[in-house]
Design a protein around this motif. Sequence first.
Motif, PDB file in Angstrom:
ATOM      1  N   VAL A 249       0.888  -1.163   0.000  1.00 17.89           N
ATOM      2  CA  VAL A 249       0.000   0.000   0.000  1.00 17.89           C
ATOM      3  C   VAL A 249       0.928   1.215   0.000  1.00 17.89           C
ATOM      4  N   THR A 250       0.765   2.064  -1.032  1.00 17.55           N
ATOM      5  CA  THR A 250       1.702   3.186  -1.229  1.00 17.55           C
ATOM      6  C   THR A 250       1.244   4.441  -0.470  1.00 17.55           C
ATOM      7  N   LYS A 251       2.087   5.436  -0.487  1.00 19.25           N
ATOM      8  CA  LYS A 251       1.797   6.792   0.035  1.00 19.25           C
ATOM      9  C   LYS A 251       1.341   6.768   1.498  1.00 19.25           C
ATOM     10  N   ALA A 252       1.895   5.831   2.274  1.00 15.75           N
ATOM     11  CA  ALA A 252       1.482   5.705   3.676  1.00 15.75           C
ATOM     12  C   ALA A 252       2.184   6.771   4.526  1.00 15.75           C
ATOM     13  N   ASP A 253       1.833   8.026   4.262  1.00 14.01           N
ATOM     14  CA  ASP A 253       2.422   9.120   5.034  1.00 14.01           C
ATOM     15  C   ASP A 253       1.387  10.232   5.187  1.00 14.01           C
ATOM     16  N   GLY A 254       1.629  11.158   6.085  1.00  9.70           N
ATOM     17  CA  GLY A 254       0.742  12.325   6.295  1.00  9.70           C
ATOM     18  C   GLY A 254      -0.710  11.898   6.447  1.00  9.70           C
ATOM     19  N   ASP A 255      -1.584  12.635   5.751  1.00  4.53           N
ATOM     20  CA  ASP A 255      -3.028  12.376   5.859  1.00  4.53           C
ATOM     21  C   ASP A 255      -3.411  11.008   5.310  1.00  4.53           C
ATOM     22  N   LEU A 256      -2.536  10.454   4.481  1.00  9.50           N
ATOM     23  CA  LEU A 256      -2.893   9.177   3.853  1.00  9.50           C
ATOM     24  C   LEU A 256      -2.501   7.966   4.706  1.00  9.50           C
ATOM     25  N   LEU A 257      -1.835   8.240   5.837  1.00 12.37           N
ATOM     26  CA  LEU A 257      -1.375   7.115   6.670  1.00 12.37           C
ATOM     27  C   LEU A 257      -2.556   6.289   7.208  1.00 12.37           C
ATOM     28  N   VAL A 258      -3.600   6.998   7.678  1.00 12.39           N
ATOM     29  CA  VAL A 258      -4.740   6.269   8.263  1.00 12.39           C
ATOM     30  C   VAL A 258      -5.456   5.424   7.195  1.00 12.39           C
ATOM     31  N   PRO A 259      -5.825   6.055   6.030  1.00  9.32           N
ATOM     32  CA  PRO A 259      -6.440   5.186   4.998  1.00  9.32           C
ATOM     33  C   PRO A 259      -5.513   4.070   4.537  1.00  9.32           C
ATOM     34  N   ALA A 260      -4.189   4.329   4.550  1.00  6.28           N
ATOM     35  CA  ALA A 260      -3.249   3.279   4.110  1.00  6.28           C
ATOM     36  C   ALA A 260      -3.305   2.103   5.084  1.00  6.28           C
ATOM     37  N   ARG A 261      -3.362   2.406   6.391  1.00  2.00           N
ATOM     38  CA  ARG A 261      -3.447   1.326   7.392  1.00  2.00           C
ATOM     39  C   ARG A 261      -4.739   0.539   7.210  1.00  2.00           C
TER      40      ARG A 261
END
Length: 379
Positions: A249-261
């Motif tokens: 799962v890419t872009k697991a940083d900033g605001d996208l960390l929660v959706p990435a998890r």
Amino acid sequence: MRSLTLRRFPLCSFFTKDIRRRRPCHNFSAAQSRQVAELSEQEHRLLHRLYGGLIQGQRACLAEAITLIESSHGRKKELAQVLLQKVLSYHREQELLNNGKPLAFRVGLSGPPGAGKSTFIECFGKMLTGKGHRVSVLAVDPSSSTSGGSLLGDKTRMTELSKDMNAYIRASPTRGTLGGVTRTTNEAILLCEGGGYDVVLVETVGVGQSEFAVADMVDMFVLLLPPAGGDELQGIKRGIIEMADLVAVTKADGDLLVPARRLQAEYISAMKLLRKRSKIWKPEVLRIAARYGEGIVEMWDKMTTFRDLMLSSGELQRRRSRQQSVWMWNLIQENVLEHFRNHPAVCDQIPLIEGKVLNGLLSPGLAADLLLKAFSARD
Ligand SMILES: Nc1nc2c(ncn2[C@@H]2O[C@H](COP(=O)(O)OP(=O)(O)OP(=O)(O)O)[C@@H](O)[C@H]2O)c(=O)[nH]1
């Protein structure tokens, strides 16, 4: 007669070294010489130059050799096959010296447009060349045959990596059928390996059939998924998720960390229910943030664990041999079908008979029988 031809070389002279060393190459050269006319002096020189440069790791020769295998010109296609056979025997020789282990690790990378593939390859490729690996990136993009533009493989997408002397980036031809693209990509993989690239990444967009083709030509198939991609992810077929040996799962940083998890958790559960591709490997789902270089080393560790396990169990070798036969049958299927469609005995009848099938006047079975009968009676 070609005007430039001064002297003709029997094809086997290109294989002389192999003939002395091993019988299989001798047999092969004899078999091939029945199909390929003797080489002119100019052709002989060209093949020697490309082969010599290729195995010395010269990028320009690799590029020229790939252009040769992509050519649709009849004689160039034949020359490409001679070169490829020579590279294949070099391969076998090197693999023997390497205790039978493959020279390179072939990794397929797929994901929907915008998943972060080029950002990942740039970061991953630089990490690998930093560790002393030589990396080639081959981009398969059949969609560009209809759009006319090349979505993948565009060097501007990976500016740093394309400047790296230990990396080579190449887009697939932007024309031709998927089978054609598959063939040239498969052959380009072999040439890259002959050129000393020990990690070959084959990138494809996660739409259409190309990812299935790519999954069938690599040792490991990796799927990159963006975290906030509800719509894009709808387009990913269940079949392709089943092909994945690893999901990131890419872009697991900033605001996208929660959706990435969240996406990671969803995929971990979903993948438990899918059909297993390997007896010894359970596909894993990781999180990465290539923009910040996070999770990249861990991902490579996971990939090498996979490779070592697959190698020691013999599954990798079995996967490769099965792929060779799948590739052969795909090519046969495609060529036979093309021969059938273009044959004068049937090509005129196809629109008429197909029209009757479309209007419900003829059953598909009877229509196929009629066309096949016309084809069998063609002589
Ligand atoms: N926040 C964040 N954004 C990223 C990351 N990786 C890529 N992006 C952004 O996501 C967008 C798409 O990234 P690309 O690497 O071009 O994606 P791609 O899959 O190669 O896209 P196509 O070329 O369209 O197939 C760009 O705006 C990137 O900057 C990341 O790790 N974190």
